[in-house]
Design a protein around this motif. Structure first.
Motif, short mmCIF file in Angstrom:
data_model
loop_
_atom_site.label_atom_id
_atom_site.label_comp_id
_atom_site.label_asym_id
_atom_site.label_seq_id
_atom_site.Cartn_x
_atom_site.Cartn_y
_atom_site.Cartn_z
N GLU A 176 35.36 36.06 32.71
CA GLU A 176 34.80 35.13 33.69
C GLU A 176 33.60 35.72 34.40
O GLU A 176 32.67 34.99 34.81
CB GLU A 176 35.87 34.74 34.71
CG GLU A 176 36.93 33.81 34.15
CD GLU A 176 38.01 33.47 35.17
OE1 GLU A 176 38.50 32.33 35.15
OE2 GLU A 176 38.36 34.36 35.99
N ASP A 181 32.74 29.81 33.93
CA ASP A 181 33.72 28.85 33.41
C ASP A 181 33.96 29.12 31.92
O ASP A 181 33.02 29.12 31.13
CB ASP A 181 33.19 27.44 33.63
CG ASP A 181 34.18 26.38 33.16
OD1 ASP A 181 35.32 26.75 32.81
OD2 ASP A 181 33.81 25.20 33.14
N SER A 183 35.74 27.22 29.89
CA SER A 183 36.13 26.00 29.16
C SER A 183 35.23 25.76 27.95
O SER A 183 35.63 25.03 27.03
CB SER A 183 36.09 24.79 30.09
OG SER A 183 34.77 24.58 30.58
N LEU A 206 43.22 28.34 30.74
CA LEU A 206 41.89 27.91 31.19
C LEU A 206 41.24 26.94 30.21
O LEU A 206 40.07 26.58 30.37
CB LEU A 206 40.99 29.14 31.39
CG LEU A 206 41.51 30.15 32.44
CD1 LEU A 206 40.60 31.37 32.50
CD2 LEU A 206 41.61 29.50 33.82
#
Length: 424
Positions: A176, A181, A183, A206
């Motif tokens: 991170e 993020d 994703s 996540l």
């Protein structure tokens, strides 16, 4: 020659990963190592077990005291290292210090992640292998049973394992820091063991764009991937597909690196220098150390994660004091048991000597009865004979002793012969 409990080895505090990986032993190597150890030391090593994890390689012995001086040379020779090369990184504990160390290790007090639970299972595996190899006896069996009991007590009565920041969570945090993020990130896990499963659990929470599991055997990869809706591939496909992944987490039992500098360099060119986070949790390492020099690669070893995790342990420091108190009490209990075992041969000798006297006097009494002697007279003689022989040793020792020794014997008499008081 007396036998001591000995502990010898190195860990994440005393040695960097570059040293630890050179003496690390997978489970299937522990039995040959134990056989080699016992062959090299003969009867000097009565019992032995070897614990080898990412963070430590340790030998536990019931052995003659001088063995500890020779163990460094044996470990270097067994791992084909130069004699003396391990010396700066090694520690040795004997007697109560060795017992205390075993209890602390199993309780997670000596771990890179304070209170981590995996070490207890790893220690149980080491004990199982030692037992199967015929290397355990009464002393180490008792030590490890008490070790497991202490670990359970510490975890149930203290908060040592509460809110632990695991290595897996640390790996997520490092990724991170680079990508923010996750994703939209593609994550590759190399291996299918317990540590990879823990990491996959944290990353999957996540919802990354893609999760892939690469393993030497696809069956195990498929089993793990099914939990996370992930895809699988063979290790042989890594050179062609490595560039597709933003985050790579590797933890296998390979004795040689899986990802070399040339393979990663090609991947970074294909990625047009987009960053890549690589987390190597294996010991020996899966990723060549030189990979960390590449400008677009963020390579982290198990030691790097350990340093990150240590910063999150302050909330559990108070529990350490309580845990150490429990351990200290249990160390004293074990040492008391061990000391009592040392007098067992003397007790057996005393019982056997008393039995010989009993049988001799009984045989004499039976002969008298057979000749027609009065049972009352025979019983009187039997009691007198037993009493005289019972008293012969103490009386002879007192009569033959000098002043200082006599004082010691007189002081011990009330304890050795209840009912006898010391009189001036």
């Amino acid at each position: 020659m007396s036998v001591d409990v000995l502990t010898f080895g190195l860990n994440h505090v005393s040695a960097p990963v570059a040293v630890r990986e050179r003496v690390s032993m997978p489970l299937d190597l522990l039995k040959p190592a134990l056989d080699g150890l016992r062959s090299a030391f003969g009867s000097s090593v009565k019992e032995a077990a070897i614990l080898s994890t990412c963070n430590r390689t340790e030998i536990y012995c019931a052995a003659e005291p001088q063995v500890s001086e020779r163990l460094p040379s044996w470990m270097a020779e067994f791992n084909r290292l130069e004699a003396g090369s391990l010396q700066p990184h090694l520690y040795r504990y004997q007697k109560n210090e060795a017992v205390r160390h075993a209890f602390r290790v199993a309780s997670g007090l000596d771990s890179m992640v304070l209170g981590e639970p995996q070490i207890l299972g790893q220690m149980k595996d080491a004990v199982r292998v030692a037992n199967e190899a015929g290397a355990l006896g009464t002393t180490l069996h008792q030590l490890f049973q008490r070790t497991f009991s202490v670990a359970k007590e510490v975890r149930s009565q203290t908060a040592i394992g509460a809110h632990s920041v695991s290595m897996a969570a640390a790996a997520v945090r490092l990724a991170e820091r680079v990508f923010g993020d996750l994703s939209q990130a593609s994550v590759l896990f190399i291996g299918a063991g317990e540590m990879i499963e823990l990491c996959a659990t944290h990353f999957a929470a996540l919802n990354p764009k893609q999760i892939m599991v690469a393993n030497r055997t696809l069956e195990r990869a498929d089993l793990l991937a099914a939990h996370f809706m992930a895809k699988t591939m063979k290790l042989s496909e890594l050179p062609d597909k490595l560039a597709d992944f933003d985050v790579i987490v590797s933890c296998t039992a390979s004795s040689l690196p899986i990802l070399g500098l040339g393979m990663v360099e090609r991947a970074t060119r294909l990625r047009r220098h987009r960053p890549m986070v690589m987390v190597d949790l294996a010991v020996p390492r899966d990723i060549e150390n030189e990979v960390g020099r590449l400008a677009d690669v963020y390579l982290y070893s198990v030691d790097d994660l350990g340093r990150m995790v240590q910063s999150g342990t302050d909330a559990r420091r108070a529990a350490v004091v309580q845990a150490e108190a429990i351990i200290e009490t249990r160390v004293q209990n074990f040492m008391h048991w061990l000391e009592n075992r040392e007098i067992v041969p003397a007790i057996i000798d005393m019982q056997q000597a008393a039995d010989r006297v009993r049988l001799a006097e009984l045989d004499h009494a039976r002969r008298l009865l057979a000749r027609g002697e009065s049972p009352e007279v025979v019983l009187e003689q039997l009691a007198y004979g037993l009493t005289q022989k019972y008293l012969h040793g103490p009386l002879a020792a007192l009569n033959q002793s000098e002043a200082a020794e006599r004082e010691q014997l007189l002081a011990l008499l009330p304890r050795l012969m209840p009912g006898v008081s010391r009189r001036r």
